[in-house]
Write a protein that holds these residues in place. Structure first.
Motif, PDB file in Angstrom:
ATOM      1  N   THR A 132       4.175  10.430   0.895  1.00  0.00           N
ATOM      2  CA  THR A 132       4.032   9.119   1.539  1.00  0.00           C
ATOM      3  C   THR A 132       5.353   8.393   1.735  1.00  0.00           C
ATOM      4  N   SER A 133       6.411   8.810   1.039  1.00  0.00           N
ATOM      5  CA  SER A 133       7.698   8.116   1.149  1.00  0.00           C
ATOM      6  C   SER A 133       8.595   8.707   2.234  1.00  0.00           C
ATOM      7  N   ARG A 134       8.133   9.763   2.905  1.00  0.00           N
ATOM      8  CA  ARG A 134       8.927  10.365   3.968  1.00  0.00           C
ATOM      9  C   ARG A 134       8.626   9.683   5.310  1.00  0.00           C
ATOM     10  N   PRO A 135       9.651   9.471   6.140  1.00  0.00           N
ATOM     11  CA  PRO A 135       9.421   8.820   7.440  1.00  0.00           C
ATOM     12  C   PRO A 135       8.390   9.528   8.309  1.00  0.00           C
ATOM     13  N   ASP A 136       8.286  10.865   8.189  1.00  0.00           N
ATOM     14  CA  ASP A 136       7.314  11.563   9.025  1.00  0.00           C
ATOM     15  C   ASP A 136       5.879  11.301   8.583  1.00  0.00           C
ATOM     16  N   TYR A 137       5.704  10.702   7.398  1.00  0.00           N
ATOM     17  CA  TYR A 137       4.371  10.261   6.971  1.00  0.00           C
ATOM     18  C   TYR A 137       4.190   8.768   7.243  1.00  0.00           C
ATOM     19  N   TYR A 138       5.146   7.941   6.753  1.00  0.00           N
ATOM     20  CA  TYR A 138       4.888   6.504   6.866  1.00  0.00           C
ATOM     21  C   TYR A 138       5.027   5.977   8.293  1.00  0.00           C
ATOM     22  N   LYS A 139       5.598   6.796   9.187  1.00  0.00           N
ATOM     23  CA  LYS A 139       5.517   6.468  10.619  1.00  0.00           C
ATOM     24  C   LYS A 139       4.054   6.228  10.994  1.00  0.00           C
ATOM     25  N   TRP A 140       3.179   7.057  10.455  1.00  0.00           N
ATOM     26  CA  TRP A 140       1.757   6.973  10.812  1.00  0.00           C
ATOM     27  C   TRP A 140       1.023   5.946   9.962  1.00  0.00           C
ATOM     28  N   THR A 141       1.533   5.646   8.766  1.00  0.00           N
ATOM     29  CA  THR A 141       0.985   4.516   8.013  1.00  0.00           C
ATOM     30  C   THR A 141       1.217   3.228   8.806  1.00  0.00           C
ATOM     31  N   GLN A 142       2.412   3.112   9.379  1.00  0.00           N
ATOM     32  CA  GLN A 142       2.706   1.958  10.237  1.00  0.00           C
ATOM     33  C   GLN A 142       1.817   1.970  11.481  1.00  0.00           C
ATOM     34  N   TRP A 143       1.539   3.147  12.011  1.00  0.00           N
ATOM     35  CA  TRP A 143       0.633   3.264  13.151  1.00  0.00           C
ATOM     36  C   TRP A 143      -0.758   2.747  12.790  1.00  0.00           C
ATOM     37  N   VAL A 144      -1.230   3.067  11.574  1.00  0.00           N
ATOM     38  CA  VAL A 144      -2.533   2.579  11.117  1.00  0.00           C
ATOM     39  C   VAL A 144      -2.535   1.054  11.089  1.00  0.00           C
ATOM     40  N   PHE A 145      -1.448   0.459  10.563  1.00  0.00           N
ATOM     41  CA  PHE A 145      -1.341  -1.009  10.561  1.00  0.00           C
ATOM     42  C   PHE A 145      -1.492  -1.553  11.986  1.00  0.00           C
ATOM     43  N   LEU A 146      -0.809  -0.919  12.936  1.00  0.00           N
ATOM     44  CA  LEU A 146      -0.846  -1.402  14.322  1.00  0.00           C
ATOM     45  C   LEU A 146      -2.256  -1.304  14.911  1.00  0.00           C
ATOM     46  N   GLN A 147      -3.040  -0.303  14.497  1.00  0.00           N
ATOM     47  CA  GLN A 147      -4.409  -0.206  15.007  1.00  0.00           C
ATOM     48  C   GLN A 147      -5.252  -1.369  14.495  1.00  0.00           C
ATOM     49  N   LEU A 148      -5.065  -1.737  13.250  1.00  0.00           N
ATOM     50  CA  LEU A 148      -5.795  -2.891  12.716  1.00  0.00           C
ATOM     51  C   LEU A 148      -5.369  -4.176  13.417  1.00  0.00           C
ATOM     52  N   HIS A 149      -4.053  -4.288  13.681  1.00  0.00           N
ATOM     53  CA  HIS A 149      -3.536  -5.469  14.383  1.00  0.00           C
ATOM     54  C   HIS A 149      -4.131  -5.528  15.788  1.00  0.00           C
ATOM     55  N   LYS A 150      -4.187  -4.381  16.449  1.00  0.00           N
ATOM     56  CA  LYS A 150      -4.715  -4.302  17.819  1.00  0.00           C
ATOM     57  C   LYS A 150      -6.193  -4.696  17.856  1.00  0.00           C
ATOM     58  N   GLN A 151      -6.933  -4.359  16.780  1.00  0.00           N
ATOM     59  CA  GLN A 151      -8.359  -4.649  16.720  1.00  0.00           C
ATOM     60  C   GLN A 151      -8.658  -6.016  16.117  1.00  0.00           C
ATOM     61  N   GLY A 152      -7.616  -6.835  15.923  1.00  0.00           N
ATOM     62  CA  GLY A 152      -7.811  -8.186  15.401  1.00  0.00           C
ATOM     63  C   GLY A 152      -8.156  -8.232  13.933  1.00  0.00           C
ATOM     64  N   LEU A 153      -7.813  -7.175  13.197  1.00  0.00           N
ATOM     65  CA  LEU A 153      -8.174  -7.090  11.783  1.00  0.00           C
ATOM     66  C   LEU A 153      -6.992  -7.305  10.848  1.00  0.00           C
ATOM     67  N   ALA A 154      -5.794  -7.572  11.397  1.00  0.00           N
ATOM     68  CA  ALA A 154      -4.610  -7.877  10.586  1.00  0.00           C
ATOM     69  C   ALA A 154      -4.153  -9.285  10.938  1.00  0.00           C
ATOM     70  N   TYR A 155      -3.943 -10.104   9.935  1.00  0.00           N
ATOM     71  CA  TYR A 155      -3.491 -11.479  10.179  1.00  0.00           C
ATOM     72  C   TYR A 155      -2.615 -11.940   9.017  1.00  0.00           C
ATOM     73  N   LYS A 156      -1.856 -13.005   9.270  1.00  0.00           N
ATOM     74  CA  LYS A 156      -0.953 -13.533   8.246  1.00  0.00           C
ATOM     75  C   LYS A 156      -1.346 -14.966   7.913  1.00  0.00           C
ATOM     76  N   LYS A 157      -1.344 -15.280   6.624  1.00  0.00           N
ATOM     77  CA  LYS A 157      -1.657 -16.649   6.208  1.00  0.00           C
ATOM     78  C   LYS A 157      -1.029 -16.912   4.845  1.00  0.00           C
ATOM     79  N   ALA A 158      -0.906 -18.192   4.515  1.00  0.00           N
ATOM     80  CA  ALA A 158      -0.450 -18.582   3.185  1.00  0.00           C
ATOM     81  C   ALA A 158      -1.631 -18.468   2.239  1.00  0.00           C
TER      82      ALA A 158
END
Length: 809
Positions: A132-158
């Motif tokens: 999980t610490s190699r860029p060729d893996y966490y590239k896709w962990t970041q991709w997963v984050f972007l899918q949640l963001h795209k689907q309105g499921l990632a947000y930032k708040k205090a």
């Protein structure tokens, strides 16, 4: 050694030989494309600690490996991958402790783990390894984050979070024990920080409902149910006296509203400042500040009741009476609405609070033997069995169950209530103010706001910075490196700023099972065809400590990816079983006690197969067992006897019929037990069989031992391969199939019948199955040890076929 001296079993020679041959032949490599009968066997991947493989890891992995090898012998194309959960605070803290950099330390730890895992002889397809610490893996962990963001499921708040001042990071509720950080023992504080969240709460109903059909243990499913925490109740609205504001509370007990004598707000409630009177402002401010020094878990569990009056009152919509509005730390913003109606007569927590602060306590529920004026005494009345409402106007005499519905409906007609379903599950905070993790792929632009990093620009690589130690500012170490975080906005091109938090390591492990079949692909996170072929996972084995969060997050991410059209299933693990825990000589293992088991040492002395089998023999796999050094010698003797039996097996003549009968029973027993992870009893059955085979030091027939080699193969794979070769086979024993048993051989053709004389047991006689009373009596009388108790002719004979003969004289 003399030529006449039998060759002993030598694991130091046999095990390296077969590990090399497996690698050379590709024995453990799965046929990932177009398999005939795909079976995905998965074990939870380990965190690669600097101390190396722990015996607990080996216990867990061996159980999973036995299951995987068993399914291969049953004819399945088994895929069993393994990798490393290498990001996270454990690795970072250890690196800080020893003065090393995690980017240098982690690859060394991974290499050591890989060596140890190879030594244990696991049937792992290392070509599909993930880290999980190699860029060729966490590239896709970041991709997963972007899918949640795209689907309105990632947000930032205090949000209010648990903060460890020693580790300098946010802690999940599960990482706080008794108000202390589970890792370092430091008292935990509460802080308000801007955090990224995933809307897992939106998925609570699906996460709960699917538990009904998953093939998981009841304990694991109940743990998930409890964490999701479904509550049927109502939102009840109270008008604030002298204000235009209204307060909404969530309650599962709308029936008790006539007994609500005060309201309580969480200190973080947004209306606290608005409602607090000028006379109470200083007291409220001091209390709110004091609360921030507590962690969220302590606030939930503390028995001490503290609070402060706001000076404001609300109107109880049932009684139309004013009731005071208080603030207390036992009410949390994360559950319900951050406000409760307090009914001290029927809630222990509210009762204790009311007693401390002298607030009214009213009975509105009475048991079968009570009435409206029955004193409550020194505790709240909480037994609803057969109870009815009292002091509740038109609802008096109504059962609690009926009143919940009726009171809610009545309040709804006045616009003061709405029936709702609430869940304890709250959104997943994924931000971490540390270094060793995947940077969250968001860029902040003054003109465009928060902009997701384009997928074509992934990965956002973690820079190699020397000063990765966190500080008390609550800001990630990456925020100290402007040369890294300054970057052009992907939308407008102006100078912008990268997000400097990294994501929670639970996100790394929430999708890793999807990556394994496609681990060598760098253009997609998971190949569509392979994913359809191999997923969902057929068998997942892991620790009970992950029975809630890891499994819950993995299920959530899978559902999100299905909803996004990336996969066609929504549950990742068809079958899950939790393994037990190993202790040593009656005590939990720890470095401070000096009783930690070094697997290398035992594998060197006894061989990997003996160590594997002993771990499985300690007790039920799903419970664990007590490791005692002297016990492993018995398992090693068993393996030596198997080896000698194969080495010395004769081919002349026929196999013994009674031994073969025992063999077929053993095949059925070992097959059934292995399928159910009952490894200890399967091993016991094989040991019992070898005792029959070698009874009186008889020389076994080849037909008596060849199937035993197949039975022992999942447990002791090196020995089995060597024995299989010794028997003249050229291929792997794991391609030979699981031996079949003859059902007819399972039926006894003779039984042992208990014989009593005048009701007292005097012996047993051996009879053919189906023998009648006359034959049984004749056989008993022919046995002098029984006949001596029978004087004269029997007055009566009681015969229970197959079980008992009782002679009455």
């Amino acid at each position: 050694m003399d030529e006449t001296t039998p060759t002993p079993y030598q694991p130091s020679a046999v095990e390296p030989k077969w590990q090399a041959r497996w690698a050379e032949r590709g024995t453990n490599r799965a046929q990932l494309d177009n398999p005939a009968r795909p079976f995905y066997a998965l074990m939870m991947f380990p965190y690669p600690s600097a101390e190396g493989l722990h015996v607990g890891n080996l216990f867990a992995f061996t159980g999973s490996d036995i299951s995987a090898r068993f399914y291969r012998l049953l004819g399945y194309d088994v895929f069993q991958p393994l990798g490393f959960d290498a990001f996270g605070i454990h690795s970072e803290n250890y690196a800080l402790k020893v003065g090393a950099h995690p980017m240098e330390l982690t690859p060394k730890n991974v290499a050591n783990f890989t060596r140890q895992l190879g030594r244990a002889g696991f049937m792992v397809d290392w070509n599909q390894k993930v880290d999980t610490s190699r860029p060729d893996y966490y590239k896709w962990t970041q991709w997963v984050f972007l899918q949640l963001h795209k689907q309105g499921l990632a947000y930032k708040k205090a949000a209010a979070v648990n903060w460890c001042p020693t580790d300098k990071t946010v802690l999940a509720n599960e990482q706080v024990e008794g108000g202390l950080c589970e890792r370092c023992g430091t008292p935990v504080e509460q802080r308000f920080l801007e955090q990224w969240f995933f809307r897992i709460s939106d998925y609570a109903p699906r996460l709960l409902n699917n538990l009904e059909w998953l093939d998981w243990s009841n304990v694991t499913r109940q743990a998930q149910r409890n964490w999701i925490g479904k509550s049927e109740g109502a939102h009840v609205t109270f008008d604030v006296q002298g204000h235009g504001d209204r307060l909404t509370v969530f309650t599962t007990r709308a029936d008790t509203i006539f007994g609500a004598t005060y309201l309580v707000l969480a200190p973080e409630h947004p209306l606290v400042n608005t409602l607090t009177t000028s006379a109470q402002q200083e007291a409220v401010r001091a209390y709110v500040e004091q609360t921030t020094k507590q962690d969220l878990i302590s606030r939930k569990s503390t028995r001490e009741k503290t609070g402060v009056f706001t000076g404001a009152y609300a109107i109880n919509p049932a009684t139309q009476q004013p009731i005071p509005i208080w603030i207390a730390d036992y009410v949390l913003m994360e559950y319900g609405t951050g406000a409760i109606m307090a009914v001290p007569g029927h809630d222990e927590r509210d009762f204790e609070f009311a007693q401390v602060f002298g607030l009214p306590i009213v009975r509105v529920v009475a048991g079968p033997d009570d009435h409206a004026d029955t004193p409550l005494g020194d505790a709240a009345f909480t037994d609803d069995d057969g109870a009815r409402l009292v002091n509740s106007a038109q609802f008096d005499g109504m059962s609690v169950a009926d009143a919940k519905r009726e009171v809610t409906a009545w309040l709804a007609t006045q616009q003061h209530a709405q029936a709702v379903t609430n869940y304890r599950l709250h959104d997943w905070c994924i931000s971490r103010q540390r270094y060793w993790g995947p940077p969250i792929p968001i860029i902040y632009c003054d003109d465009c706001g928060a902009v997701p990093v384009p997928e074509s620009q992934l990965p956002v690589e973690l820079p190699n910075i020397p000063d990765f130690k966190p500080d008390d500012s609550g800001i990630s170490p990456l925020a100290r490196h402007e040369e890294w975080y300054r970057t052009p906005c992907p939308t407008c091109g102006k100078c912008a700023r990268r997000e400097t938090d990294v994501s929670d390591t639970f996100l790394d492990s929430a999708w890793y099972f999807l990556r394994y079949p496609s681990a060598t692909r760098d253009d997609v996170p998971f190949d569509a065809t392979r994913t359809k072929t191999w997923l969902p996972v057929n068998s997942y084995i892991g620790g009970n400590e992950h029975a809630v969060l890891h499994l819950l997050y993995s299920r959530f991410i899978t559902m999100v990816l299905k909803d996004g059209g990336h996969i066609d299933f929504e549950e990742p693990f068809t079958r899950f079983r939790a393994h037990g825990m190993i202790i040593r000589e009656g005590a939990k293992m720890s470095k401070s006690k000096g009783n930690v088991i070094n697997p290398d040492q035992y594998m060197e002395e006894w061989g990997a197969d003996a160590f594997r089998m002993y771990l499985m023999f300690l007790g039920p796999y799903e419970e664990g067992g007590d490791f005692r050094d002297q016990g492993i010698s018995g398992v090693r003797r068993f393996l030596d006897r198997v080896w000698a039996s194969v080495r010395d097996a004769r081919t002349d003549g026929a196999a013994d019929a009674e031994v073969l009968r025992k063999l077929h029973r053993t095949i059925k027993k070992v097959g059934d037990d292995t399928a159910n992870l009952a490894y200890n009893t399967a091993i016991a059955a094989m040991m019992e069989y070898i005792n029959v085979v070698r009874r009186g030091e008889r020389v076994p027939h080849r037909d008596e031992v060849q199937p035993l080699v197949q039975l022992v193969a999942p447990y002791a794979p090196h020995l089995a391969e060597e024995c299989w070769e010794l028997l003249g086979h050229t291929g792997s024993v794991f391609d030979a199939g699981w031996p079949a048993f003859d059902a007819a051989q399972l039926v006894d053709d003779a039984i042992d019948l208990v014989v009593q004389v005048n009701g007292k047991t005097r012996g047993k006689v051996r009879l053919p199955t189906g023998a009648g009373q006359d034959e049984a009596l004749a056989e008993a009388m022919a046995d002098a040890a029984i006949a001596k108790f029978v004087t004269g002719s029997p007055r009566k004979v009681v015969f229970v076929p197959g079980r008992l003969l009782n002679v009455v004289v």
